[in-house]
Motif scaffolding. Sequence first.
Motif, PDB file in Angstrom:
ATOM      1  N   VAL A  76      62.634  85.114 -68.419  1.00 16.24           N
ATOM      2  CA  VAL A  76      63.691  84.130 -68.646  1.00 16.24           C
ATOM      3  C   VAL A  76      63.353  83.209 -69.817  1.00 16.24           C
ATOM      4  N   THR A  77      62.376  83.629 -70.631  1.00 12.39           N
ATOM      5  CA  THR A  77      61.859  82.767 -71.698  1.00 12.39           C
ATOM      6  C   THR A  77      62.958  82.199 -72.567  1.00 12.39           C
ATOM      7  N   ASP A  78      63.922  83.030 -72.952  1.00  9.60           N
ATOM      8  CA  ASP A  78      64.976  82.591 -73.867  1.00  9.60           C
ATOM      9  C   ASP A  78      66.225  82.120 -73.138  1.00  9.60           C
ATOM     10  N   ARG A  79      66.170  82.079 -71.806  1.00 14.79           N
ATOM     11  CA  ARG A  79      67.364  81.761 -71.027  1.00 14.79           C
ATOM     12  C   ARG A  79      67.222  80.518 -70.154  1.00 14.79           C
TER      13      ARG A  79
ATOM     14  N   LYS B  60      76.591  89.939 -61.241  1.00 15.22           N
ATOM     15  CA  LYS B  60      76.128  90.724 -60.093  1.00 15.22           C
ATOM     16  C   LYS B  60      75.718  92.121 -60.524  1.00 15.22           C
ATOM     17  N   ALA B  61      76.583  92.761 -61.313  1.00 11.64           N
ATOM     18  CA  ALA B  61      76.274  94.114 -61.779  1.00 11.64           C
ATOM     19  C   ALA B  61      75.023  94.119 -62.656  1.00 11.64           C
ATOM     20  N   ALA B  62      74.871  93.087 -63.481  1.00  9.08           N
ATOM     21  CA  ALA B  62      73.703  93.013 -64.364  1.00  9.08           C
ATOM     22  C   ALA B  62      72.409  92.867 -63.573  1.00  9.08           C
ATOM     23  N   VAL B  63      72.423  92.019 -62.541  1.00 13.73           N
ATOM     24  CA  VAL B  63      71.223  91.832 -61.720  1.00 13.73           C
ATOM     25  C   VAL B  63      70.892  93.116 -60.967  1.00 13.73           C
TER      26      VAL B  63
ATOM     27  N   ASP C  75      69.533  89.201 -69.978  1.00 15.08           N
ATOM     28  CA  ASP C  75      70.590  89.033 -70.967  1.00 15.08           C
ATOM     29  C   ASP C  75      71.825  88.393 -70.325  1.00 15.08           C
ATOM     30  N   ILE C  76      71.597  87.269 -69.650  1.00 18.93           N
ATOM     31  CA  ILE C  76      72.681  86.510 -69.024  1.00 18.93           C
ATOM     32  C   ILE C  76      72.544  85.065 -69.449  1.00 18.93           C
ATOM     33  N   ASP C  77      73.642  84.455 -69.848  1.00 23.73           N
ATOM     34  CA  ASP C  77      73.644  83.037 -70.179  1.00 23.73           C
ATOM     35  C   ASP C  77      73.602  82.252 -68.869  1.00 23.73           C
TER      36      ASP C  77
END
Length: 441
Positions: A252-255, A349-352, A286-288
């Motif tokens: 989550v470094t960039d998030r 949800k789909a991304a996780v 890759d989630i904001d």
Amino acid sequence: MIGPFEPEVTAGVVALSAAYAEGSTRPDAVLATYLTRIERMNPAIHAFIDLDIDGARDAARASSYRWASGMALSPLDGCVVGVKSNIAVAGLPWTAGIGAYRDRIADRDAACVRRLRAAGAILLGTLNMEEGALGAVTDNPWFGRTQNPWREGFTAGGSSGGSGAAVAAGLCAAALGTDTMGSVRIPSAYCGVFGIKPRYGAISDEGVTPLAPSLDHVGVHARSAGDCAALLAEIATPDPASPSGPLAALDVTDRATLSDDVRAAFLAVIAVAEAQGLLQGSVPLDIDLGRIRRRGLLISEVEGLAEHADMLEARPDGFSETFAGMLRWGAAQPPEKLAEARAEIASAKAAVEALIGDRVGLLGPTTGGPAFPFGSHIPADQADITCLANMAGLPAVAFPMGLSGDGMPLSAQIIGRDSGAILELAGKLATPLPLSQRERA
């Protein structure tokens, strides 16, 4: 603020059950110890709001008889449990932390409370929470401020702040909370205990005052992974079979904004997991997170107003301006914005799910930093990482990963598909917190 733990308090749930079985202690004696601790410490910590002392004593006497007669109902028989005040406990105020409901007395137990009673647990009382479960500080305008047991003047988190604080302070062996975007795991993180939000719907929400039914989960706080598992075994439906592959670290470094202490402690947890062969590699997120958390907040405001609209109209003086304003703001948003929020949550949800793939789960920090003082800036991003599991409806467990440089608890979490599997891993990776430092805090 906590003070030393008596042996029967240190035992928690599972070890206490063994002590009952061998006859080295009795539920009525254990309850007396907890009541003494509450009398001594709750005025300062302010975790319990309402107590059913007579009912608890009756339950303890009955449990003592069952253990002495070899008729214990379950491993939870004689376990002392507290309940967040948005979960109905028969005969006690069922306020959900809202002043307008101060006189509402539950006429029956919530389904999860009934299952605890059927297992022989001792239901001690209800616990403080954020007003309406919307927030993560537990500085309640109607029922007071819950202090972090590690340090006076610091938040216990929320919205289940009373639940996390009560378990950390040894005022009960375990507690029920609710989690909409992190409300079990954030106080568990700040108070240095374990907290699990199981799969969506695994614990019935019958008799629970909702905030956002599409995101709400009933969860459990306890002082060990095994204790959490013991409660889930009695009140939750089992999870379907899931992959048993290794964990992956969630990058989550960039998030997310992480304190230096959290970064260092999380790297140490990764090293332990790798050394034990429990983790292979990392996956970028890759989630904001800020955006998806705000989408969840909008859903919470809209669904929350639907729950409280009638009472808000009848008793507007029983809602704080802040809480009422948030509910009304959400309801004033255009329908297309709400539809967009729901679509983005479905996408998250789909991304996780895709990130987990055939792994047992994802290992990440629980919060970006430790508990903070009351009166200081409230981080808007407290639930940025925890909200992912609510969007996905997947089990997630928070567990201690050490202390910050100034002695406050830090926490990691695992998001997976099987509550039992991730609890077992959390038990292996958790860093025991030094009680001696807690006593001096």
